[in-house]
Design an enzyme around this catalytic site. Structure first.
Site, mmCIF file in Angstrom:
data_model
loop_
_atom_site.group_PDB
_atom_site.id
_atom_site.type_symbol
_atom_site.label_atom_id
_atom_site.label_comp_id
_atom_site.label_asym_id
_atom_site.label_seq_id
_atom_site.Cartn_x
_atom_site.Cartn_y
_atom_site.Cartn_z
ATOM 1 N N GLN A 1 -0.219 1.712 -3.818
ATOM 2 C CA GLN A 1 -0.448 1.456 -2.327
ATOM 3 C C GLN A 1 -0.062 2.401 -1.484
ATOM 4 O O GLN A 1 1.013 2.899 -1.376
ATOM 5 C CB GLN A 1 0.347 0.118 -1.984
ATOM 6 C CG GLN A 1 -0.194 -0.240 -0.446
ATOM 7 C CD GLN A 1 0.443 -1.470 -0.025
ATOM 8 O OE1 GLN A 1 1.034 -2.126 -0.860
ATOM 9 N NE2 GLN A 1 0.610 -1.634 1.258
ATOM 10 N N CYS B 1 -1.750 -4.543 0.938
ATOM 11 C CA CYS B 1 -1.014 -5.324 -0.353
ATOM 12 C C CYS B 1 -1.716 -6.387 -0.840
ATOM 13 O O CYS B 1 -1.932 -6.745 -1.920
ATOM 14 C CB CYS B 1 0.285 -5.539 -0.340
ATOM 15 S SG CYS B 1 0.888 -6.698 1.100
ATOM 16 N N HIS C 1 5.020 -9.254 1.408
ATOM 17 C CA HIS C 1 4.415 -8.270 0.689
ATOM 18 C C HIS C 1 3.820 -9.032 -0.535
ATOM 19 O O HIS C 1 4.427 -10.043 -1.114
ATOM 20 C CB HIS C 1 5.267 -7.414 0.100
ATOM 21 C CG HIS C 1 4.663 -6.272 -0.820
ATOM 22 N ND1 HIS C 1 3.961 -5.293 -0.374
ATOM 23 C CD2 HIS C 1 4.991 -5.854 -2.233
ATOM 24 C CE1 HIS C 1 3.332 -4.481 -1.474
ATOM 25 N NE2 HIS C 1 4.033 -4.823 -2.522
ATOM 26 N N ASP D 1 2.599 -4.289 -8.718
ATOM 27 C CA ASP D 1 3.222 -3.916 -7.160
ATOM 28 C C ASP D 1 2.953 -2.664 -6.887
ATOM 29 O O ASP D 1 3.530 -1.624 -7.443
ATOM 30 C CB ASP D 1 4.673 -4.302 -7.053
ATOM 31 C CG ASP D 1 5.110 -4.006 -5.743
ATOM 32 O OD1 ASP D 1 4.378 -3.614 -4.844
ATOM 33 O OD2 ASP D 1 6.178 -4.579 -5.480
#
Length: 237
Positions: A94, A100, A171, A186
């Site tokens: 990211q 996200c 997040h 993630d």
């Protein structure tokens, strides 16, 4: 909140609301057929509430608060990370602020390509065909430059029930099962995190156990949300 990969001048999007209806319209508009899969709320992590979630579950999205403790753990995980994950795991970094939610959805769809059929020539179909052979950072750069996705994300981000907040301290991450293991995906971490043995049939329960552990570290927060992406199964009749 800026991610570790962001420079002060990095591109920032409006945050996506943790709302299954918003996410469904977003995904369906990008090329996930309505009769293939949909997002559903997970109302709790005990057995009875998990049993109410439509099966089979393809992926689980988890929204949690970013705290000093969670940041310290993330940096420690990156330090201890092993590169032993399956090559079949689709993972991207990211680099866009507040992206996200979209990256969580891309992680979800990117890892169940064999389970669902995307509309031929749609955005998602083209995106995954274009990025399949890229490394995680190349995928991040590709997304950052993609104007079509930026516009679609902006429309989805303003379609929620609440106005997008100016400052975000939550997040999204994704959990999915690939080659018999549960992976946490993630975009702010250096790679996929393996949480041990799992399967498509136990994915929801396995992810719930990991999520319970994360919630227990921040028991006073209300900023948690769990959404399951379930494959739609036609009537047996």
């Amino acid at each position: 909140m800026a991610t570790i990969d962001e420079s002060p001048s990095a591109k920032r999007w409006l945050p996506l609301e943790a709302n299954p209806d918003v996410m469904n319209q977003f995904l369906w508009g990008l090329g996930l057929p309505e009769d293939e899969a949909e997002c559903n709320d997970v109302y709790g992590l005990d057995e009875a509430l998990l049993s109410m979630v439509p099966k089979p579950v393809l992926a689980v999205l988890f929204l949690y608060p970013i705290t000093q403790k969670s940041e310290e753990e993330r940096l420690q995980q990156d330090k201890d990370a092993k590169k032993g994950h399956s090559d079949r795991v689709y993972f991207m970094k990211q680099t866009v602020g507040n992206a996200c939610g979209t990256i969580g959805l891309l992680h979800a769809i990117g890892n169940v390509a064999s389970e669902i059929k995307l509309s031929e020539g749609s955005f998602l179909d083209r995106f995954f065909k274009s990025t399949r052979s890229m490394d995680p950072m190349e995928r991040a750069v590709f997304l950052e430059k993609d104007r079509e996705m930026e516009v679609a994300h902006s429309v989805a981000a303003t379609a929620g029930e609440t106005a997008p907040p100016e400052n975000v301290n939550t997040h999204f991450i994704c959990f999915t099962s690939v080659d018999g293991k549960l992976y946490e995906l993630d975009g702010r971490k250096s790679g996929p995190i393996s949480h041990g043995v799992s399967s498509p049939s136990s994915l929801l329960e396995d992810a719930a156990e990991v999520i319970k552990g994360m919630i227990s570290k921040n028991p006073n927060s209300l900023s948690f949300n769990v959404i399951a992406i379930s494959k739609k199964v036609g009537d047996a009749s």
